[in-house]
Design an enzyme around this catalytic site. Structure first.
Site, short mmCIF file in Angstrom:
data_model
loop_
_atom_site.label_atom_id
_atom_site.label_comp_id
_atom_site.label_asym_id
_atom_site.label_seq_id
_atom_site.Cartn_x
_atom_site.Cartn_y
_atom_site.Cartn_z
N GLY A 1 -6.08 -2.49 30.54
CA GLY A 1 -5.89 -3.87 30.10
C GLY A 1 -5.28 -3.98 28.72
N SER B 1 1.21 0.92 22.74
CA SER B 1 -0.16 1.28 23.10
C SER B 1 -1.06 0.12 22.76
CB SER B 1 -0.59 2.51 22.29
OG SER B 1 -2.00 2.65 22.35
N HIS C 1 3.00 -1.31 30.03
CA HIS C 1 2.37 -1.66 31.31
C HIS C 1 3.32 -2.53 32.15
CE1 HIS C 1 -1.33 -1.49 28.56
NE2 HIS C 1 -1.55 -0.52 29.42
N ARG D 1 -3.77 0.39 21.59
CA ARG D 1 -4.47 0.76 20.34
C ARG D 1 -3.64 0.48 19.09
NH1 ARG D 1 -6.71 5.19 23.88
NH2 ARG D 1 -8.97 4.86 23.84
N GLN E 1 -2.28 12.81 31.71
CA GLN E 1 -3.00 11.98 32.68
C GLN E 1 -2.18 11.82 33.96
OE1 GLN E 1 -5.31 8.20 31.79
NE2 GLN E 1 -3.32 7.36 32.28
N GLY F 1 2.49 6.09 33.40
CA GLY F 1 3.46 6.24 32.31
C GLY F 1 3.59 7.66 31.80
P1 AMP Z 1 -3.69 2.37 29.64
O1 AMP Z 1 -3.99 0.93 29.80
O2 AMP Z 1 -3.43 2.79 28.22
O3 AMP Z 1 -4.65 3.26 30.37
O4 AMP Z 1 -2.30 2.61 30.36
C1 AMP Z 1 -2.12 2.28 31.72
C2 AMP Z 1 -0.85 2.90 32.23
O5 AMP Z 1 0.25 2.44 31.45
C3 AMP Z 1 -0.87 4.42 32.13
O6 AMP Z 1 -0.24 4.97 33.27
C4 AMP Z 1 -0.06 4.66 30.89
O7 AMP Z 1 0.59 5.92 30.88
C5 AMP Z 1 0.95 3.55 30.96
N1 AMP Z 1 1.48 3.27 29.62
C6 AMP Z 1 0.77 3.04 28.49
N2 AMP Z 1 1.59 2.88 27.44
C7 AMP Z 1 2.87 3.03 27.92
C8 AMP Z 1 4.17 3.00 27.33
N3 AMP Z 1 4.33 2.77 26.02
N4 AMP Z 1 5.22 3.19 28.12
C9 AMP Z 1 5.06 3.43 29.45
N5 AMP Z 1 3.88 3.47 30.06
C10 AMP Z 1 2.79 3.28 29.31
#
Ligand code: AMP
Length: 278
Positions: A30, A184, A36, A186, A152, A146
């Site tokens: 989220g 991110s 995303h 974060r 991961q 991603g």
């Molecule tokens: P997260 O919410 O951080 O767990 O990310 C969810 C999905 O989005 C994961 O598959 C991540 O690798 C992908 N993701 C997060 N940040 C990015 C980014 N900057 N570019 C591409 N994919 C991303």
């Protein structure tokens, strides 16, 4: 796009969701950003149904990590997911996925010993467990992940193969801010000064990639030297590995995955580039 987005909260609702195939799943924690959304848009182009899951999975956070303060905004996520073309969001409560008595864990061995696995004990068992559950509950034909979280994505590919999930993994490129910082959820933790300094991370990776070397020592040392120029960024690790195996770089290595984790103030960030990929 003005169509509705469906909100599904329970496993039963998710399973009963009348879906046209192929179905694409975009799993997230989220607080959606362009990274995303690029995955959702890609899924929209390739699938008849697109489901985005939003679940801050407690199993993948270690003690002392940022589970409690991880940013959350479900309403905004729903709206952004809708605009990017999602048909439904699956937003289960923690007790829905881990009811009393829950005890099973999925482990992808090997992965846990390197990079984020070594730095965050238990993290990838949490990731593998929740993704195995999501694959079972949602039953997607494709799962979109991603390159930003390369390890991961690698883990999911391995698990899909090992456990015979009938799902194809699609890994999409990292989406970056104009100064190169990987998007991110974060990033919002950082103040203005930290945020500006964080650009040293992608800069170091691209300087290393531009050496055109595939020698781990050269790549890793270049990143160390570049990051050291920015005092607000503390490098936690840098590793060059075989992108196809996440093992050591050897004579058979094609592409090299160069990964870093670094702290900017209290914020921990990860990023990577693939060296030798056009
Ligand atoms: P997260 O919410 O951080 O767990 O990310 C969810 C999905 O989005 C994961 O598959 C991540 O690798 C992908 N993701 C997060 N940040 C990015 C980014 N900057 N570019 C591409 N994919 C991303």
């Amino acid at each position: 796009m003005s169509r509705e987005i469906k909100t599904l909260k329970t496993v039963a609702e998710m399973r009963a969701y009348g879906t046209e195939r192929p179905l694409g799943l975009v799993p997230t924690l989220g607080y959606l950003h362009e990274g995303h959304l690029s995955l959702i848009r890609r899924a929209r182009e390739e699938c008849a149904t697109v489901v985005v899951s939003v679940f801050v999975n407690p199993l993948q956070f270690g003690p002392g990590e940022d589970l409690a303060r991880y940013p959350r905004d479900l309403e905004r996520d729903r709206e952004l997911a809708r605009e990017a073309g999602a048909d439904a969001v699956f937003i289960p409560e923690t007790a829905e996925l881990y009811p009393e008595g829950y005890t099973t864990e999925v482990r992808v061995r090997g992965i846990e010993d390197v990079l984020e696995g070594a730095a965050r004990p238990g993290h990838f068992a949490g990731v593998a467990t929740v993704l195995a559950k999501l694959l079972n509950i949602v039953g997607p034909d494709r799962i979109y992940m991603g390159q930003k979280d390369a390890q991961q994505s690698f883990l999911v590919g391995r698990m899909i193969q090992d456990l015979n999930f009938p799902t194809r993994l699609v890994v999409a490129p990292t989406v970056r801010e104009p100064d190169g910082l990987a998007m991110s959820s974060r990033n919002v933790y950082m103040n203005e000064e930290e945020r500006a300094a964080a650009a040293a991370i992608p800069r170091a990776l691209s300087v290393a990639r531009d050496t055109k070397s595939k020698a781990p020592e050269v790549l890793e040392q270049t990143v160390r030297e570049e990051v050291a120029k920015e005092p607000l960024v503390q490098l936690e690790y840098v590793f060059a590995m075989d992108d196809a195996t996440l093992g050591p770089v050897g004579p058979k290595t094609g592409e090299v995955l160069l990964s870093v984790a670094a702290r900017v103030g209290k914020t921990r960030l990860i990023d990577n580039v693939v060296v030798g990929r056009e």
